[in-house]
Design an enzyme around this catalytic site. Structure first.
Site, PDB file in Angstrom:
ATOM      1  N   HIS A 133     -11.381  -0.788  -3.594  1.00  0.00           N
ATOM      2  CA  HIS A 133     -11.959  -0.168  -2.400  1.00  0.00           C
ATOM      3  C   HIS A 133     -11.839   1.419  -2.363  1.00  0.00           C
ATOM      4  CE1 HIS A 133      -7.742  -0.532  -1.495  1.00  0.00           C
ATOM      5  NE2 HIS A 133      -7.950   0.500  -0.575  1.00  0.00           N
ATOM      6  N   ASP A 188      -3.715   3.697 -11.324  1.00  0.00           N
ATOM      7  CA  ASP A 188      -4.803   4.588 -10.800  1.00  0.00           C
ATOM      8  C   ASP A 188      -5.184   5.774 -11.990  1.00  0.00           C
ATOM      9  OD1 ASP A 188      -5.588   4.005  -8.252  1.00  0.00           O
ATOM     10  OD2 ASP A 188      -3.895   5.080  -7.521  1.00  0.00           O
ATOM     11  N   ASP A 234       0.928  -1.229  -0.071  1.00  0.00           N
ATOM     12  CA  ASP A 234      -0.004  -0.063  -0.042  1.00  0.00           C
ATOM     13  C   ASP A 234       1.030   1.336  -0.135  1.00  0.00           C
ATOM     14  OD1 ASP A 234      -2.678   1.475   0.502  1.00  0.00           O
ATOM     15  OD2 ASP A 234      -1.300   2.051   2.247  1.00  0.00           O
ATOM     16  N   GLU A 266       1.217   0.150  -4.914  1.00  0.00           N
ATOM     17  CA  GLU A 266       0.454   1.225  -5.145  1.00  0.00           C
ATOM     18  C   GLU A 266       1.547   2.455  -4.962  1.00  0.00           C
ATOM     19  OE1 GLU A 266      -3.494   3.815  -3.266  1.00  0.00           O
ATOM     20  OE2 GLU A 266      -2.154   2.530  -1.934  1.00  0.00           O
TER      21      GLU A 266
END
Length: 598
Positions: free
Chosen positions: A380, A311, A259, A292
């Site tokens: 999410h 993204d 993350d 990420e």
């Protein structure tokens, strides 16, 4: 025990045999540490070099314990392998060999086969309850489930990004053995299991490290969550590297998703982390490492990591599907079709380009293979970070969403779905926690203030209607109905597309490379890739409500079209509204290298 100089000890309570456990705590800011057992025994730890406290004691699996720091405070083990309830309660000694694996020969699946299904364990009812969905997901065409973070957090419901005990599976989800059974069962269905891990910060409730190990943090560097974790300290590095290896070796996870690595202020740690994992994992196993990373560091994807969550691709598609341009979508408001084309042909949209804040972001990525990018229409974050957690099925034209789904599942990028996508689930996915007192109030107000930048919530009274993250109902509303009708059109669309992917695309993803993407009109692009067998994959996509002038490739074989008979219109020079047309052109047989010719 005399003082000795060790670079580091293994963190936590490590069983040495069936009856004995070694406790090791790095507490450089403590003068005295003892292990306090639930039965009342107090065992002083012996000080070692470099701030370590260590003892070997007769403690079998199941022993409950806490550390006493300087006779002032009792704390859980920061490397607790399990908790007897909440983060503030006793830690538990765990036998890592207690579980009897049924699919011990499982070696995972190659990355090119990845079709990832992200899910929240708590929303589905815990580790054991997730198992009920595995057979259906495998039949649908999913090849791996990805668990949102499961590290022990305060309370019994949370997204997982507030975890404070990264070695302990969340007690409200089940035991370590139940987690292993979930993974074992998934392997029996041919499914890999990925774990989302958070190595950029600790949650605010239940983190006692500042009391006895300030060296975990560097007060000179800050992240959105406070002082950055100090990865220049060897003890700190080992804490997280050992954690990653525990998940991969002891629990047999098939991959990790790291993350927000842009918040890790020591880039060399990420390089060492991947290197250590690759060195210690059996080379016969397929282990996937994804990140990420808002910095779009293409270079990191050549240093042991398989892919990055893209993204950029999501954001460009979201603007085209919904017309929303608030907040971070403002970076994609200008020329979103061109940005989508850049994504399809080069990976990242921002490759050193300037964002809305005037800052250059990203590195050139056109040299990377399509499989270095995980593409998604929802996850999410992108659902849950909306004020009311609406899914795309409520925001986009249904035919446009179907066309975008074809792009997602048939491009040579790696597709990721979020739980419920396959049913166009109506339930929202909201941000939820189970904090109490002042922290609950801070989280509630912080959540509502996040949306001040959105035009729809500029009025504070409107922000008051945003669901309270701490309310039980907020969590209940976020639980998707995964017992919906499998005969539904959307479910059958996912099944059809994934069948095509596995038969026609997956075998040829290795060696694939983009051949470019062309903007046809606003919302319409055509993109081409050469696959590893030399064939040409072409996707014509029109997300707008207007027909677009375009012509097919004469010798192409259509493998999917939406809406039906789109090819008839295309042969007449028109790409229909809300259309996706996917075609393959066979290549001549590839010649072997000169030295291998007979």
């Amino acid at each position: 025990m005399p003082l000795r100089s060790f670079e580091t000890w293994p963190h936590g309570a490590i069983m040495l045999d069936a009856e004995h456990t070694r406790f090791a705590l790095w507490a450089p800011d403590a003068f005295f540490v003892s292990v306090e057992l639930e039965d009342g025994q107090s065992l002083p730890l012996l000080p070692q070099a470099d701030g370590w406290f260590v003892i070997k004691a007769r403690c079998p699996a199941g022993t409950r314990y806490r550390y006493n720091i300087d006779g002032e405070i009792e704390v859980p083990d920061p490397a607790s392998r399990a908790q007897a309830g909440d983060v503030h309660q006793h830690s538990i000694v765990v036998d890592p060999l207690a579980y009897d694996w049924q699919h011990s020969q499982w070696l995972g699946r190659p990355w090119n086969e990845a079709v990832i299904y992200e899910l929240h364990v708590g929303a589905l009812g815990g580790f054991s309850a997730v198992e009920a969905h595995l057979a259906r997901l495998a039949e649908l065409g999913v090849t791996a489930i990805e668990l949102m973070p499961i590290a022990q957090f305060p309370g019994d419901r949370n997204w997982g990004y507030d975890g404070v005990l990264p070695y302990a599976p969340q007690a409200s989800y089940g035991t370590p053995e139940q987690l292993k059974h979930l993974i074992d069962t998934a392997h029996g269905h041919g499914l890999g299991v990925i774990l989302d891990v958070v190595y950029n910060h600790f949650g605010p409730d239940g983190n006692y490290l500042h009391r006895y190990a300030k060296g975990f943090f560097n007060e000179d560097k800050h992240t959105p969550w406070g002082a950055a974790i100090d990865f220049q300290r060897r003890e700190v590095r080992e804490f997280f590297i050992e954690n990653a290896l525990m998940w991969l070796l002891e629990y047999r996870f098939d991959g990790l998703r790291f993350d927000a690595v842009h918040a890790i202020k020591s880039p060399d740690f990420l390089q060492e982390l991947a290197q250590r994992i690759r060195q210690q994992i059996d080379p016969a196993r397929h282990v996937w490492l994804t990140v990420e990373n808002e910095h779009n560091q293409a270079s990191l994807l050549q240093e042991g990591y398989d892919a990055q969550w893209n993204d950029d691709g999501h954001n460009a598609l979201h603007v085209l599907l919904t017309g929303e341009t608030d907040a971070y979508y403002a970076d994609y408001a200008d020329n979103p079709t061109e940005k989508l084309a850049r994504c399809l042909s080069q990976g990242f949209v921002f490759q050193g380009h300037t964002n809305r804040e005037g800052e250059a972001r990203g590195e050139p990525s056109g040299h990377l293979p399509p499989s270095a990018f995980v593409l998604f229409l929802q996850n999410h974050d992108q659902i849950g970070n909306r004020a009311f957690g609406e899914r795309l099925a409520r925001l986009a034209h249904p035919d446009a969403l179907k066309a975008a789904t074809a792009l997602l599942l048939l491009s040579p990028m790696i597709p990721l779905m979020f739980m419920g996508d396959e049913f166009a689930a109506e339930q929202p996915f909201l941000f939820f926690t189970s904090h109490h007192g002042e922290l609950a109030e801070l989280v509630r107000e912080g959540r509502r203030n996040e949306f001040a930048a959105f035009d729809a919530f500029a009025d504070p009274e409107k922000r008051e209607r945003i669901p309270d993250p701490n309310a039980q109902q907020t969590f209940e509303d976020s639980r998707p109905d995964l017992a919906a009708d499998q005969a539904s059109a959307i479910y059958q669309l996912y099944r059809q597309l994934l069948n095509i992917r596995h038969e026609r695309i997956v075998p040829h993803v290795p060696g694939a490379h983009p051949l470019g993407a062309e903007v046809l009109a606003r919302g319409a692009v055509t993109a081409r890739w050469q696959l590893g067998d030399g064939s040409l994959l072409r996707i014509d996509l029109n997300l707008s409500d207007k027909p677009v002038v375009h012509f097919p490739q004469a010798d192409a074989s259509v493998v999917f079209e939406h809406p039906p008979k789109s090819i008839d219109l295309l042969e007449q020079g028109t790409l229909a509204p809300y259309c996706a047309l996917v075609s393959l052109t066979a290549a001549a047989p590839l010649l072997p290298p000169d030295g291998e010719r007979q």
